[in-house]
Design a protein around this motif. Structure first.
Motif, short mmCIF file in Angstrom:
data_model
loop_
_atom_site.label_atom_id
_atom_site.label_comp_id
_atom_site.label_asym_id
_atom_site.label_seq_id
_atom_site.Cartn_x
_atom_site.Cartn_y
_atom_site.Cartn_z
N VAL A 364 38.55 50.01 38.39
CA VAL A 364 38.31 49.47 37.06
C VAL A 364 36.85 49.03 36.96
CG1 VAL A 364 39.06 47.14 37.76
CG2 VAL A 364 39.15 47.81 35.33
N LYS A 365 36.29 49.19 35.78
CA LYS A 365 34.89 48.82 35.58
C LYS A 365 34.81 47.42 34.96
CE LYS A 365 31.73 51.87 34.70
NZ LYS A 365 30.84 52.90 34.05
N LEU A 366 34.06 46.56 35.61
CA LEU A 366 33.88 45.18 35.16
C LEU A 366 32.40 44.85 35.21
CD1 LEU A 366 34.96 42.35 34.38
CD2 LEU A 366 35.33 41.91 36.83
N ASN A 367 31.85 44.44 34.08
CA ASN A 367 30.43 44.11 33.98
C ASN A 367 29.55 45.25 34.49
OD1 ASN A 367 31.16 41.61 32.96
ND2 ASN A 367 30.98 40.56 34.95
N GLY A 368 29.95 46.47 34.17
CA GLY A 368 29.16 47.65 34.50
C GLY A 368 29.30 48.17 35.91
N ALA A 369 30.18 47.59 36.72
CA ALA A 369 30.35 48.02 38.12
C ALA A 369 31.82 48.36 38.37
CB ALA A 369 29.87 46.94 39.08
N TRP A 370 32.04 49.27 39.33
CA TRP A 370 33.40 49.70 39.66
C TRP A 370 33.98 48.86 40.81
CZ3 TRP A 370 36.29 52.83 36.80
CH2 TRP A 370 35.66 53.72 35.90
N TYR A 371 35.28 48.52 40.65
CA TYR A 371 36.01 47.76 41.66
C TYR A 371 37.39 48.39 41.88
CZ TYR A 371 32.51 44.11 40.83
OH TYR A 371 31.32 43.41 40.70
N CYS A 372 37.93 48.14 43.04
CA CYS A 372 39.27 48.63 43.38
C CYS A 372 40.32 47.58 43.08
CB CYS A 372 39.31 49.00 44.87
SG CYS A 372 40.99 49.30 45.51
N VAL A 373 41.44 48.02 42.46
CA VAL A 373 42.61 47.16 42.25
C VAL A 373 43.83 47.93 42.74
CG1 VAL A 373 44.10 46.03 40.56
CG2 VAL A 373 41.61 45.99 40.25
N ASP A 374 44.57 47.34 43.69
CA ASP A 374 45.77 47.99 44.23
C ASP A 374 46.96 47.05 44.08
OD1 ASP A 374 47.71 49.35 45.63
OD2 ASP A 374 46.34 50.03 47.21
N CYS A 375 47.68 47.27 42.99
CA CYS A 375 48.84 46.42 42.71
C CYS A 375 49.98 46.67 43.68
CB CYS A 375 49.33 46.65 41.29
SG CYS A 375 48.18 46.15 40.00
N THR A 376 50.01 47.82 44.32
CA THR A 376 51.09 48.14 45.25
C THR A 376 51.14 47.12 46.39
OG1 THR A 376 50.89 50.50 44.78
CG2 THR A 376 52.07 49.90 46.78
N TRP A 377 50.00 46.95 47.06
CA TRP A 377 49.99 46.05 48.21
C TRP A 377 49.96 44.58 47.80
CZ3 TRP A 377 52.00 49.34 50.79
CH2 TRP A 377 51.47 50.59 51.10
N ASP A 378 49.44 44.27 46.64
CA ASP A 378 49.44 42.88 46.19
C ASP A 378 50.80 42.47 45.61
OD1 ASP A 378 46.89 42.34 46.97
OD2 ASP A 378 45.97 42.56 44.98
N LEU A 391 38.10 44.76 44.70
CA LEU A 391 37.35 44.97 45.93
C LEU A 391 36.11 45.81 45.65
CD1 LEU A 391 40.22 45.79 48.46
CD2 LEU A 391 39.27 43.54 47.83
N GLY A 392 35.00 45.49 46.34
CA GLY A 392 33.78 46.27 46.26
C GLY A 392 33.66 47.21 47.45
N PRO A 397 39.01 49.75 51.47
CA PRO A 397 39.61 50.16 52.74
C PRO A 397 39.93 51.65 52.87
CG PRO A 397 41.32 49.30 51.32
CD PRO A 397 40.04 49.26 50.52
N TYR A 398 39.78 52.44 51.81
CA TYR A 398 40.39 53.77 51.84
C TYR A 398 39.44 54.91 52.17
CZ TYR A 398 43.99 51.09 49.43
OH TYR A 398 44.93 50.15 49.10
N GLY A 399 38.17 54.74 51.98
CA GLY A 399 37.23 55.80 52.32
C GLY A 399 37.19 56.95 51.32
N ILE A 400 38.05 56.92 50.31
CA ILE A 400 38.09 57.97 49.29
C ILE A 400 37.49 57.41 48.01
CG2 ILE A 400 39.58 59.51 47.95
CD1 ILE A 400 41.62 59.24 50.25
N THR A 401 36.39 57.95 47.59
CA THR A 401 35.71 57.39 46.42
C THR A 401 35.76 58.31 45.21
OG1 THR A 401 33.57 58.34 47.02
CG2 THR A 401 34.11 56.17 47.96
N GLY A 402 35.95 59.60 45.41
CA GLY A 402 35.94 60.54 44.29
C GLY A 402 34.60 60.55 43.56
N GLY A 403 33.53 60.22 44.30
CA GLY A 403 32.20 60.21 43.70
C GLY A 403 31.87 58.92 42.96
N ILE A 404 32.74 57.93 43.02
CA ILE A 404 32.51 56.65 42.33
C ILE A 404 31.63 55.75 43.20
CG2 ILE A 404 33.60 54.56 41.44
CD1 ILE A 404 34.13 57.03 39.76
N PHE A 406 30.81 52.13 44.01
CA PHE A 406 31.41 50.81 43.85
C PHE A 406 30.35 49.71 43.87
CE2 PHE A 406 35.01 53.29 45.35
CZ PHE A 406 36.06 52.78 44.60
N ALA A 407 30.78 48.57 43.32
CA ALA A 407 29.95 47.38 43.44
C ALA A 407 29.78 47.04 44.92
CB ALA A 407 30.60 46.20 42.70
N PRO A 408 28.70 46.39 45.30
CA PRO A 408 28.45 46.13 46.73
C PRO A 408 29.58 45.39 47.44
CG PRO A 408 26.48 45.67 45.45
CD PRO A 408 27.59 45.92 44.46
#
Length: 413
Positions: A364-378, A391-392, A397-404, A406-408
């Motif tokens: 999801v994009k927040l304030n112009g940066a991409w972050y990971c949200v995983d509702c499954t594990w939460d 998560l930045g 944790p997944y190593g798969i970015t699809g060219g995205i 992420f925020a630092p």
């Protein structure tokens, strides 16, 4: 309703008659006349030496008469030769014209047959197989699953069928009328066709048959169909299979969804019902509200991992309250789309301390940066965590970015 078309044939009969002509040997004719003339001259000279002057005169007269006859014969022979040659030239010309005419008739017949066959080949549709001029394409199944590597869809409606046609048609207009009479939706432009396709997909309907007058860009229609990619939207993940066929005047697609059209309508209704309370505060607040809502109501469907259930959809997560990762990700994506917050679903094989295998989660994009949200594990059980919330790159944790990009690091409010 079945329309029987008429094949167009072009036939032509050329009747040419020509009298047979024999061409004599011109050299032989001239030589004979010249030989006769020489013989008569020699005889006249011999006779002049042995006869009287009267006899000589008579002989000469006879010679002259015979020579004149021979000359006339020679002229006639030459005339016959010329006439024969002229007649032969005329015969050759007529034969050439006849050959050209026959070629033109044959070409016209070939053109007519080719045009008619083209209509027939392109118009005949039998299930999803059309003759050589018909383009047929099937997209690979789009699989979104929890920790399982193979998925079978069992709950979705799948009663749609392509329009079948047989025979040939007088024109493409006749073919389009046939399609319309058998339930195809007529569209007048590429934009109109795309609107129909998007509505079909948005409501998880089983398919559509479109017909048009040829002013539609097929490539653009194919481009808006659901696609199996690493980073996808809601519709791309909600479809388990997409099959389509087309020709210059017909485009049809058949879908198998993880939700039936009635289940998708129920999901849309629930999202609309919950939106006023969840769509409050800042963008961060809205993302957190949806994350908490899904984690609170849904539990992980372990039965799906063993094949005893198929809880892959947003309907399963929001109504049955049981789902694997795809159901969680689809639910989160559905709310983000409704709120106008930019988000995507990411799919791929993972190897972490929690799981190994296929997985799906959100970015999801927040304030112009991409972050990971995983509702499954939460939200895999009755408790709600924030271990996988915004998560930045540092925590991802997944190593798969699809060219995205992420925020630092993790977002801290």
């Amino acid at each position: 309703m079945k329309i029987k078309g008429l094949n167009l044939f072009l036939s032509a009969i050329l009747v040419l008659s020509l009298a047979a002509c024999t061409t004599p040997n011109s050299n032989k004719g001239l030589s004979s006349a010249q030989s006769n003339d020489s013989t008569i001259s020699a005889l006249a000279l011999n006779s002049d030496q042995n006869t009287t002057e009267d006899n000589a005169s008579t002989q000469l007269d006879a010679k002259s008469t015979q020579a004149n006859k021979n000359a006339a014969n020679a002229t006639e022979v030459n005339n016959n030769i010329q006439n024969s040659n002229d007649l032969q030239d005329s015969s050759d010309l007529q034969a050439a014209n006849e050959s050209d005419n026959n070629k033109q008739v044959t070409q016209a017949q070939n053109n007519t047959t080719t045009n008619n066959d083209l209509i027939q080949r392109k118009a005949v549709i039998d299930n999803v197989v059309i003759d050589t001029t018909q383009e047929v394409a099937t997209q690979a199944p789009i699989v979104g699953n929890g920790n399982s590597s193979s998925v079978t869809q069992t709950s979705s409606e799948n009663n749609f069928s392509f329009i079948q046609a047989s025979g040939s048609f007088r024109s493409w207009d006749a073919y389009v009328q046939y399609l319309k009479s058998n339930g195809a939706t007529y569209v007048s432009s590429t934009a109109e066709a795309i609107t129909v396709i998007n509505n079909i997909c948005k409501n998880a309907q089983s398919g559509m048959n479109l017909c048009f007058s040829g002013d539609v860009d097929i490539a653009s229609l194919v481009n808006v169909l659901p696609k199996d990619t690493t980073v996808s939207g809601y519709i791309d993940v909600n479809v388990s299979e997409c099959e389509y066929i087309y020709n210059d005047y017909y485009f049809a697609a058949k879908f198998t969804w993880w939700t039936s059209s009635s289940e998708e309508a129920a999901v849309n209704s629930l999202v609309a019902q919950m939106l006023p309370s969840l769509n409050q505060g800042t963008t961060y607040d809205k993302i957190k509200n949806v994350h908490d809502y899904i984690c609170n109501i849904a539990n992980y469907s372990t039965a799906t991992l063993t094949g005893a259930a198929d809880d892959f959809s947003a309907y399963d997560a929001l109504y049955k309250k049981l789902a694997v990762c795809q159901g969680y990700a689809l639910s989160f994506q559905k709310f983000m789309d409704a709120m106008g917050i930019e988000a995507q679903i990411v799919k791929g094989d993972i190897d972490t301390k929690l799981a190994k295998g296929s997985h799906a989660w959100n970015i999801v994009k927040l304030n112009g940066a991409w972050y990971c949200v995983d509702c499954t594990w939460d939200g895999q059980d009755d408790s709600t965590r924030y271990d996988y919330f915004l998560l930045g790159a540092k925590e991802y944790p997944y190593g798969i970015t699809g060219g995205i990009n992420f925020a630092p690091s993790r977002y801290i409010k």
